[in-house]
Motif scaffolding. Structure first.
Motif, mmCIF file in Angstrom:
data_model
loop_
_atom_site.group_PDB
_atom_site.id
_atom_site.type_symbol
_atom_site.label_atom_id
_atom_site.label_comp_id
_atom_site.label_asym_id
_atom_site.label_seq_id
_atom_site.Cartn_x
_atom_site.Cartn_y
_atom_site.Cartn_z
ATOM 1 N N GLN A 110 0.713 -1.100 -0.046
ATOM 2 C CA GLN A 110 -0.072 0.015 -0.067
ATOM 3 C C GLN A 110 0.743 1.418 0.065
ATOM 4 O OE1 GLN A 110 -3.454 -1.126 -0.636
ATOM 5 N NE2 GLN A 110 -3.445 0.853 -0.044
ATOM 6 N N LYS A 111 2.090 1.284 0.617
ATOM 7 C CA LYS A 111 2.844 2.270 0.671
ATOM 8 C C LYS A 111 3.265 2.959 -0.610
ATOM 9 C CE LYS A 111 7.380 0.078 1.428
ATOM 10 N NZ LYS A 111 8.366 -0.110 2.430
ATOM 11 N N HIS A 112 3.051 2.164 -1.753
ATOM 12 C CA HIS A 112 3.384 2.614 -3.055
ATOM 13 C C HIS A 112 2.244 3.052 -3.720
ATOM 14 C CE1 HIS A 112 7.605 1.199 -2.184
ATOM 15 N NE2 HIS A 112 7.013 -0.053 -2.146
ATOM 16 N N ASP A 113 1.577 4.094 -3.312
ATOM 17 C CA ASP A 113 0.330 4.467 -3.768
ATOM 18 C C ASP A 113 0.431 5.054 -5.159
ATOM 19 O OD1 ASP A 113 1.772 6.374 -2.401
ATOM 20 O OD2 ASP A 113 -0.125 7.476 -1.957
ATOM 21 N N LYS A 114 1.403 5.846 -5.451
ATOM 22 C CA LYS A 114 1.457 6.384 -6.431
ATOM 23 C C LYS A 114 1.676 5.408 -7.877
ATOM 24 C CE LYS A 114 3.676 10.764 -5.258
ATOM 25 N NZ LYS A 114 4.639 11.445 -5.441
ATOM 26 N N LEU A 115 2.242 4.180 -7.495
ATOM 27 C CA LEU A 115 2.420 3.018 -8.613
ATOM 28 C C LEU A 115 0.734 2.532 -8.740
ATOM 29 C CD1 LEU A 115 3.932 1.458 -10.392
ATOM 30 C CD2 LEU A 115 4.765 -0.165 -8.487
ATOM 31 N N ILE A 116 0.314 2.354 -7.489
ATOM 32 C CA ILE A 116 -1.049 1.703 -7.392
ATOM 33 C C ILE A 116 -2.048 2.498 -8.461
ATOM 34 C CG2 ILE A 116 -3.221 0.956 -6.236
ATOM 35 C CD1 ILE A 116 -1.040 0.293 -3.767
ATOM 36 N N THR A 117 -1.984 3.819 -8.018
ATOM 37 C CA THR A 117 -2.600 4.705 -8.922
ATOM 38 C C THR A 117 -2.363 4.850 -10.527
ATOM 39 O OG1 THR A 117 -2.976 5.971 -6.864
ATOM 40 C CG2 THR A 117 -3.298 7.188 -9.129
ATOM 41 N N SER A 118 -1.229 4.714 -10.482
ATOM 42 C CA SER A 118 -0.762 4.581 -11.918
ATOM 43 C C SER A 118 -1.371 3.256 -12.864
ATOM 44 C CB SER A 118 0.605 4.447 -12.047
ATOM 45 O OG SER A 118 1.138 4.120 -13.488
ATOM 46 N N LEU A 119 -1.471 2.065 -11.983
ATOM 47 C CA LEU A 119 -1.940 0.858 -12.715
ATOM 48 C C LEU A 119 -3.418 1.433 -12.651
ATOM 49 C CD1 LEU A 119 -0.007 -1.667 -10.851
ATOM 50 C CD2 LEU A 119 0.030 -1.414 -13.355
ATOM 51 N N ARG A 120 -4.315 1.594 -11.660
ATOM 52 C CA ARG A 120 -5.602 1.965 -11.738
ATOM 53 C C ARG A 120 -6.128 2.877 -12.854
ATOM 54 N NH1 ARG A 120 -6.581 2.008 -5.174
ATOM 55 N NH2 ARG A 120 -6.464 -0.093 -5.159
ATOM 56 N N THR A 121 -5.253 3.828 -13.156
ATOM 57 C CA THR A 121 -5.620 4.879 -14.129
ATOM 58 C C THR A 121 -5.108 4.642 -15.465
ATOM 59 O OG1 THR A 121 -3.617 6.285 -13.710
ATOM 60 C CG2 THR A 121 -5.851 6.723 -12.535
ATOM 61 N N ALA A 122 -4.508 3.389 -15.759
ATOM 62 C CA ALA A 122 -3.765 3.157 -16.896
ATOM 63 C C ALA A 122 -4.847 2.859 -18.152
ATOM 64 C CB ALA A 122 -2.836 1.694 -16.794
#
Length: 183
Positions: free
Chosen positions: A140-152
């Motif tokens: 979870q701490k890598h929220d920017k990477l998670i956001t990147s995948l969610r918005t891809a």
């Protein structure tokens, strides 16, 4: 999060350099085996806005030395030849990398420039397959990477970077996944 980074596992670092027009994305992956299931987990990631190339090279060296100089490979967007050469110099590798067509699994080459122009669709397809099969673990701490995948958003395996948040991290993740080949 509770499992420490293991010394003898393959680490893969994806590096998407961007100095004036975009950010530099760095994603560090580790391949672990949990029971009989292969997992690729994100160990760390960095999004550096207008980074100093020499400081980024030093950060890469710290990542490498932090893994005791073992089993760590860097996959870098090869379109920035000057930056690829800076890394190659730091790691005492040959600057004749443009002639190399393929680094085999037993190659000692640490810095591996990748042609994004010819590989981007394959890398996006590979990322999709890894995520779909549930092989990618992102704390979870890598929220920017998670956001990147969610918005891809992609059309015919072409990533729409205008609709994708933190696309430099997504590109770095795609590059890092070049180290892993699952059937």
């Amino acid at each position: 999060n509770s499992i420490p980074v293991l010394l003898y596992t393959l680490k893969s670092v994806g590096l998407d350099p961007g100095f004036s027009s975009s950010s530099t994305g760095i994603v560090i992956l580790e391949h672990v085996k949990d029971n009989d299931k292969h997992i690729i987990r994100v160990v760390d990631c960095h999004l550096i806005d207008k980074g100093d190339p020499n400081k980024i090279v030093d950060l890469c060296w710290q990542i490498y030395s932090g893994n005791n100089f073992m089993k760590t490979h860097f996959f870098i967007d090869g379109s920035n030849a000057a930056f690829s050469n800076l890394l190659k110099i730091k790691f005492s590798e040959s600057l004749n990398w443009q002639q190399v067509k393929d680094w085999g699994p037993n190659s000692n080459t640490k810095i591996r420039p990748i042609s994004f122009n010819s590989e981007h669709k394959n890398m996006l397809s590979n990322l999709h397959a890894v995520v779909t099969k549930g092989l990618l673990a992102i704390p979870q701490k890598h929220d920017k990477l998670i956001t990147s995948l969610r918005t891809a958003y992609a059309r015919e395996l072409d990533l729409d970077k205008k609709q994708t948040s933190c696309d430099d991290l997504l590109d770095a993740l795609r590059l890092a996944l070049k180290a892993y080949d699952f059937e």
